[in-house]
Design an enzyme around this catalytic site. Structure first.
Site, PDB file in Angstrom:
ATOM      1  N   ASP B 523       0.867  -1.182   0.000  1.00 30.12           N
ATOM      2  CA  ASP B 523       0.000   0.000   0.000  1.00 30.12           C
ATOM      3  C   ASP B 523       0.907   1.236   0.000  1.00 30.12           C
ATOM      4  O   ASP B 523       2.123   1.118   0.164  1.00 30.12           O
ATOM      5  CB  ASP B 523      -0.863  -0.046   1.268  1.00 30.12           C
ATOM      6  CG  ASP B 523      -2.071   0.868   1.191  1.00 30.12           C
ATOM      7  OD1 ASP B 523      -2.225   1.580   0.180  1.00 30.12           O
ATOM      8  OD2 ASP B 523      -2.872   0.864   2.145  1.00 30.12           O
ATOM      9  N   ASP B 598      -8.833   3.811  -1.895  1.00 29.46           N
ATOM     10  CA  ASP B 598      -9.712   4.116  -0.770  1.00 29.46           C
ATOM     11  C   ASP B 598     -11.027   4.716  -1.240  1.00 29.46           C
ATOM     12  O   ASP B 598     -11.235   5.930  -1.183  1.00 29.46           O
ATOM     13  CB  ASP B 598      -8.984   5.045   0.199  1.00 29.46           C
ATOM     14  CG  ASP B 598      -7.734   4.368   0.752  1.00 29.46           C
ATOM     15  OD1 ASP B 598      -7.638   3.135   0.622  1.00 29.46           O
ATOM     16  OD2 ASP B 598      -6.871   5.066   1.309  1.00 29.46           O
TER      17      ASP B 598
END
Lengths: 533, 924
Positions: B523, B598
């Site tokens: 990430d 996200d």
């Protein structure tokens, strides 16, 4: 694939040889699986030859033709689990390489090496059941005790309430009686005091006039610069403070006006002039020495106001800062704050004493004093009675609140009321105060966080009293207000056993208490019921 | 006192309001518009017109492999070098660089899998105005015009594509900075003269004409955005080129943007931006840059599909303008602008969509063939708190009979955000935990981000520091930025030595507590730098000789590359890796999966998951998914169920949730919703053989797994803008329900003369129609194409590994001629043996003339399988009199069957043949 057949369950023989199932798996349904006779699906949807039972192909909609294979999506498999507890597993767990049945029967063709752990599990379960049974038994006994105590407590409280109700009535009467006594005693007291005061006022007036005369004479002498026995316009003109229009200059005409139209006045005429100027007049002596003016009433008042406002500016910001700190609207902090404020003593009394700077009032004469003393006593008696009444009222309210709480079907949770239980973890100390609140305090400094206030019982319908819910705790950023679910399990002791935060700001607490212990089936029964299989 | 408090109060209000505005949506002011990006605004200020470049045909050189010619900028006399390559597979490569740059300009390495093989180019005609080159075929030609310079690619009389036809070629040559005084006072004439002279000396080379003086513009030598200064020691270096596509109205690609499938006109707005950024709560329908960048654009019309691959890793902006060209022919103009590097464009000429996919994958590789289990369901949350939590969630899936394969641990599992470590209190026995999962044939993923906590007691940090592997700041010290662990360094993944070292950290003895069923999630690899400009790294940071400016969009690509390599190495090269990344670039498909970052628990984000993954699929990245349920915010039960239903039919199927949201494991919304989610996940598991086959194809051919309809129906204009439904492979059409309280959807079923079968009811529908479908909460509208055969495993178990040996059920969907075809692919599901040892089964299933047969597509490969054929469902069938099976040995047996006249489904009971052998079923 490893087809080690040694000790393999009959089911595997069945599959490998595609032989029909010799014995049905489920004892209660055994009758439906009759060898060599057509099999009718248990839901009656269809009938198939018996060789299609357990042939690893799903023929029945209800999955009943494949009790021993994974063929039917909705099927289930019966583990006999001799030595332990029989159980059903979804048929998708047959031969999936994972040992589900402790008797290994679910993995008859997957190559998984499973150990038969039923005996061991049975033993462990019996042990733990035994322990649980003992706990339950003892817990249940304790619960009975708790119920008993709660009942007695309840009765006590009820009795006390009744008692209080009785004494309240007595107290109310007493208060009324004492009020009359007080009022009766206060009338003559008032009269006597007024008398005394009036006499004092008169005396004070005399003194004041005397003083004024002295000041006037002094002023005359002061003003009469040429000592000719007269105060002239010129002599008065230097006193700018007397300027009637406050324009900064005292003109001749204005001065004449002050002197009642005359150019000059003698001592006797000055008396009338004096009454007009005395409030403003500043003594030349005090002016010259810049002495503070004699204490008169006005400055005093100002001073006292100042004092109050000082107090404000000292105190107000604290309140303000306080409110900021409790941004999250923690109710308790507010409560504490209010208490604090109440504790701050009243502050306006002090200035009154300043009156003493003047000549103080003479003491009361004996007669008046005795009247006052009598009245004071009556007042004190009355206040005391009233206070007692209030106390009784408060007690009654608290009792009623407590009696009104839902402490369970037999009030077995009553003993938790006004108690607190703590659990220390690596980071925090958690505190559960049943029927009140849950909180969390960092071990190494930092303020306490409110994790919820008593909400309600929140167990499932059939077991409402197994879960407590505390909500409306401190708010979370971008989240809900904190809340805590407390799960109650049976235990001999009353302890918080664990806490966790499964979701952000939603806490879970495990709490053991005898109060949730159910009446145990006799231990023999429990154990017997399991060994039978 | 009071005023201090007032100030404090005001401050708090401000801080609070900033937070509030952030929670609502993206804070756009954190990210640059084109106007705020100096090079973009500089370039965009240049309007179409006559190009200032001339091709100096006298410098033309033609070799076997390529042609070179110099381009002269008539304004400043700077010379460029144009290189033209004709590549195998109907592609043309155009490279433009400065002829003599004062220092080298960055050329993107490691993205192309090989130096693309060239083909002979020959000159067909030449005069002083132009050169005509043959591109093969009968009449494929490339015309190079000299004055002004332009390139046209022709097929016969038709122009397919023109370069610089709008004259927007712009190449800011590297230059010596004028002295600092002139920088502050550019108006001073004397200063200019000096530099003019200097420029002239540099470029004139026999040119007699005067070069136009070049004036420094603001932002050329330094630029400030918000509080962040970009020092730009190398000055301006941007490049730009325009492409015109006559006859084209539809262009696609250039992910990643939260926008529809078909690219929009950017006239009057910002261009699409490609600059890998960690965008907090991104907005929908917006050309803003997101986490990843693939500079590949596809054009499509009924005749032809083409592709443009702009190989540049610097910040890039793409303008798209569609309209009428000359003579009423529609035309799309595309303009690429990059901050640095060179122009290196691959023109993929199609002509069919699958040709473009083949062409592009021949350059950057195909989707890595993932472990089968990674195509199953993934359960993630920020965060599963501790080992007990993991075990309870694992248990929850079994209790509710919902299958899953992977459980994920986000950053909180580490010791203080030190990757490769475990929080000792929460995860004291990671191997016990992993063993527990292994016992259930399940797996785990832990997060390993590229920001490394600066902490002298942290081995990873001290090693990287002592080896000098950190990215450096402009002054030569280790670059440090703020991220999850606080102060962090960023390893230089562009350095092969660094990547090698990083890969070695995944060895079982290095990554303590890791086991073979532990995989990785990268990430924050844009890279995300909380206190950096636009939440990323300063462009003047240094990767060896190169600026971060040059390599930015490559960083995440390299992180995933090194991580995947580590996973391969730890198994001695045997096991396939599984690595999920958030940032990506062209070629990232070679290293694993990508998710859309996200997102939020909103219906709009559920809808957007479709075009976002379709766009990625078009540019090679097939293994794509969106966080099921939405990352930020809390989904309603209805939204969550609908998202599971949609996610079950998208390639990467993972539920994920933000730390601040309430728990949302599938069983927390009441038995009805649990059942709906269970059913959606089960449908995924039954189709795993089909998904696996699609990924096998993707790996071999580069075809996307999740496809826009137009890819399979390139002549059906009605499909060109559809992005609320999609195909999986060729044979399944999915139209997820993405509206709240929906009572029906309208699905477009393509294909004139084709038929489609509802996979749940087997109802048959004609193609080339808009079909209204009433829906309930349990509906997931999915259709199987008539003419296809799909293999499922209907015995859904608790993880995909448990289903390894289970039998297949075949769904034979007949087309209007009564034929169907399909494939089956089987291997061990997790190793490279399919490649290294040819251990796999690949068979053709074909139904024709009332016979269904299985034949080997890969006779030289072998794999022993226990799986067999349990059932065959023939959709759109007629009732036969008898069915017989001819086995491999020629033996015949009769097969029982059932025919449902209402649905026209013929079910053959238990053929029982092994899935790896030849057999034929005859319907008589």
């Amino acid at each position: 694939m490893d087809f080690n057949l040694a000790g393999v369950h009959w089911l595997s023989d069945l599959l490998l040889c595609t032989q029909p199932l010799p014995v049905p798996t489920i004892p209660t349904e055994r009758q439906f699986y009759e060898e060599n006779k057509p099999f009718t699906c248990l839901d009656g949807s269809s009938t198939i030859p018996f060789d299609r039972v357990n042939d690893d192909y799903c023929d029945c909609r209800d999955g009943s033709d494949e009790p021993g294979t994974a063929a039917c999506p909705n099927g289930s498999f019966h583990c006999t689990n001799a030595g332990f507890r029989p159980t059903f597993i979804p048929s998708s767990r047959i031969n999936d390489g994972i040992c589900d049945c402790c008797d290994t029967t679910d993995e008859y063709n997957s190559g998984a090496t499973c150990q038969n752990t039923c005996r061991e599990m049975g033993r462990k379960e019996r042990e733990s059941l035994q322990i649980m049974a003992e706990i339950t038994k003892e817990g249940f006994l304790l619960k009975q005790q708790l119920i008993h105590e709660a009942k007695r407590g309840q009765e006590d409280k009820q009795g006390k309430l009744t008692e209080l109700q009785g004494s309240k009535k007595g107290l109310e009467e007493k208060v009324e009686a004492l009020r009359t006594v007080k009022e009766t005693a206060e009338d003559p007291e008032k009269e006597a005091k007024e008398r005394h005061l009036k006499a004092w006022e008169e005396q004070k007036e005399l003194i004041r006039m005397e003083k004024d005369k002295t000041r006037m004479a002094e002023a005359f002498l002061e003003l009469d610069d040429d000592a000719d026995g007269y105060v002239s316009v010129a002599e008065l003109q230097s006193h700018l403070e007397l300027d009637p229009d406050s324009d900064g200059s005292l003109s001749e005409t204005e001065t004449q006006g002050l002197l009642g139209g005359a150019d000059k006045v003698d001592t006797s005429t000055f008396e009338t002039v004096w009454s007009g100027i005395k409030d403003k007049y500043l003594s030349e002596v005090s002016q010259g020495q810049s002495e503070p003016p004699a204490p008169v009433e006005t400055p005093q008042e100002e001073e006292s106001r100042d004092f109050v406002s000082d107090h404000d500016s000292d105190h107000y910001p604290e309140d303000y800062a306080g409110e900021e700190d409790v941004e999250d609207d923690e109710e308790d902090d507010h409560e504490e704050e209010e208490e604090e404020e109440e504790k701050v003593p009243p502050t306006v009394q002090t200035p009154e004493k300043r009156e003493d700077d003047e000549v103080s009032m003479p003491p009361y004469d004996t007669e008046t004093q005795s009247l006052i003393d009598a009245a004071q006593k009556a007042r004190d008696d009355f206040d005391e009675a009233e206070r007692a009444l209030r106390e009784v009222d408060d007690q009654m309210k608290n009792l009623e609140k407590e009696i009104g709480f839902d402490f369970g079907p037999s009030a077995e949770f009553a003993y938790l009321y006004s108690q607190c239980y703590e659990l220390s973890t690596s980071e925090y100390i958690y505190r559960l105060c049943p029927f009140n609140r849950v909180s969390q305090k960092p071990k190494f400094g930092g303020s306490e966080t409110n994790l919820g206030l008593w909400g309600q019982w929140a167990g499932p319908e059939d077991n409402l009293y197994s879960v407590m819910k505390y909500d409306h705790g401190q708010g979370c950023w971008q989240g809900p207000n904190r809340s805590t679910t407390v799960k109650l399990t049976c235990g001999k002791e009353t302890v918080v056993t664990s806490t966790s935060e499964p979701s952000r700001c939603e806490y879970l607490m495990e709490f053991t208490t005898p109060a949730v212990c159910q009446e145990p089936a006799s231990l023999d029964e429990v154990l017997h019921g399991h060994t039978e299989l | 006192m009071a005023s201090f408090i007032e100030r404090m109060c005001l401050y708090r209000v401000l801080v609070l309001s900033v937070f509030l505005s952030i929670t609502q949506a993206v804070d756009r002011s954190n990210f640059k518009t084109c106007d705020q990006s100096a090079f973009c605004s500089r370039q965009r200020a240049m309007k179409p017109g006559q190009s200032s470049y001339t091709a100096l045909l006298e410098t033309l050189e033609l070799s076997d492999s390529h042609l070179t010619v110099q381009l002269l900028n008539n304004n400043n006399k700077v010379l460029l070098l144009l290189e033209l390559y004709r590549l195998q597979g109907n592609m043309t490569r155009v490279k433009i660089n400065e002829l003599k740059p004062i220092k080298p300009r960055y050329e993107v390495p490691d993205v192309l899998i090989t130096d693309p093989p060239t083909e002979l180019m020959s000159v067909l005609a030449q005069d002083e105005h132009r050169v005509v080159l043959s591109l093969g075929g009968e009449d494929w030609r490339l015309i190079l015009s000299a004055q002004p310079f332009r390139l046209d690619i022709m097929e016969g009389p038709q122009v397919l594509l023109s370069l610089n036809s709008r004259g927007l070629l712009a190449f800011e040559q590297l230059r010596i900075r004028k002295d600092t005084k002139s920088q502050t006072d550019t108006e001073e004439a004397g200063e200019k003269e000096d530099t003019e002279k200097h420029d002239k000396e540099k470029v004139s080379e026999g040119e007699e004409e005067e070069a136009e003086e070049e004036v420094d513009q603001p932002g050329m030598w330094e630029e400030t955005f918000k509080t962040h200064a970009d020092t730009k020691p190398n000055g301006p270096s941007s490049i730009s080129l325009d492409f015109s596509l006559p006859g084209v109205e539809h262009v696609y690609g250039i992910p990643e943007h939260a926008d529809g499938l078909k690219l929009k006109n950017t006239d009057g707005g910002d261009p699409y931006r490609l600059y890998n950024l960690d965008v907090f709560q991104y907005e929908l329908f917006n050309p803003m840059a997101l986490y990843g960048a693939v500079p590949v654009l596809l054009s499509h019309n009924t005749h032809r599909t083409m592709g443009l691959f702009w190989l540049n890793a610097a910040e890039t902006w793409v303008d798209v303008s569609s309209g009428q060209g000359s003579s009423e022919v529609p035309q799309t103009d595309v303009r690429w602008i990059s901050e640095s590097g060179i122009i290196d464009v691959f023109i993929m000429l199609g002509p069919r969509p699958n040709d473009v996919f083949t062409q592009y994958s021949s350059l950057t590789g195909t989707q890595a063939f993932p472990p089968l289990s990674s195509l199953a369901y993934h359960q993630c949350r920020w965060n599963y708190n501790d080992q007990e939590d993991v075990s309870a969630v694992d248990q929850g899936f079994d209790e509710h009979d919902i299958p899953y394969d992977f459980i994920w641990l986000d950053i909180e599992h580490t010791d203080g955000k030190r990757y490769f470590t475990w929080d000792n209190n929460k995860f004291p026995q990671p191997k016990d935990m992993l063993q527990g999962l292994l016992d259930k044939r399940r797996k785990m993923v832990t997060i390993v981000d590229p920001h490394i906590k600066v902490d002298s007691s942290y081995k990873i940090h001290t090693e990287i520091r002592s080896r000098g592997y950190y990215i450096k700041n402009k002054d030569g010290g280790d670059y440090e930025g703020w991220c999850w662990p606080g102060n962090a360094g960023y390893p230089d993944f562009t350095n092969p030595e660094m990547r090698k070292w990083w890969a070695s950290m995944f060895a079982y003895d290095q990554y303590e507590g890791s086991m073979e069923n532990l995989y990785t999630w990268n990430d924050m690899n844009e890279p995300s730098v909380f206190n950096g400009p636009e939440v990323t790294m300063h462009k003047d940071a240094l990767h060896g000789p190169w600026e971060h400016r040059d390599i930015h969009n490559l960083y995440g690509f390299y992180v995933q590359m090194a991580t995947a390599e580590g996973q391969i190495q730890r198994s001695g090269g045997l096991e396939r890796p599984f690595v999920l990344t958030r940032a990506f670039f062209a070629g990232s498909q070679r290293y694993g999966a990508v998710w859309t970052g996200d997102n939020a628990a909103e219906w709009g984000h559920l809808k957007m998951s479709i075009p976002m993954c379709l766009s990625l699929g078009l540019v090679g990245i097939s293994f794509c998914g969106a966080d099921v349920g939405g990352f930020f915010k809390t989904p309603s039960a209805e939204l969550l169920v609908r998202w599971y239903q949609a996610g079950a039919y998208q390639p990467f199927f993972r539920a994920h949730a933000h730390l601040d949201t309430p728990r949302r494991e599938p069983w927390l919304f009441g038995p009805d919703n649990t059942a709906l989610i269970r059913e959606a996940v089960r449908q995924r598991y039954t189709l795993l053989p089909y998904w696996y086959l699609q990924f096998y194809h993707a790996q071999r051919t580069g075809q996307p797994v999740m496809r826009p309809l137009w890819v399979e129906y390139p002549e059906d204009i009605a499909t060109f803008s559809i992005d609320n439904e999609f195909l999986i492979g060729r044979d399944l059409l999915v139209h997820p329900v993405t509206d709240e309280r929906s009572s029906g959807v309208t699905a477009y079923l393509p294909g004139n003369g084709e038929v489609w079968y509802d996979v749940h009811t087997f109802q048959r529908h004609d193609g080339a129609q808009n079909l209204s479908i009433p829906v309930t909460m349990s509906s997931i509208p999915v259709f199987q194409r008539g003419g296809s055969i799909i293999c499922r495993k209907n015995r859904v178990r608790r993880s995909s590994s448990c289903m390894e040996n289970d039998p297949y059920t075949l769904y034979v969907a007949l087309d209007s001629q009564g034929n169907a075809e399909g494939e089956i692919y089987i291997d061990d599901g997790h190793t490279f043996k399919h490649k290294t040892d040819k251990q796999f089964i690949h068979r053709r299933l074909s139904f024709t003339a009332n016979s269904l047969s299985s034949s080997d597509l890969s006779p030289d490969s072998q794999f022993p399988t226990a799986s067999w054929v349990e059932q065959v469902n023939i959709l759109g069938a007629q009732k036969p009199d008898a069915v017989t099976l001819t086995a491999t040995d020629g033996g015949e047996s009769s097969v029982e069957f059932e025919f449902d006249p209402d649905t026209a489904v013929l079910t053959l009971r238990k053929p029982g043949v092994n899935a790896g052998v030849n057999w034929t079923l005859h319907l008589r």
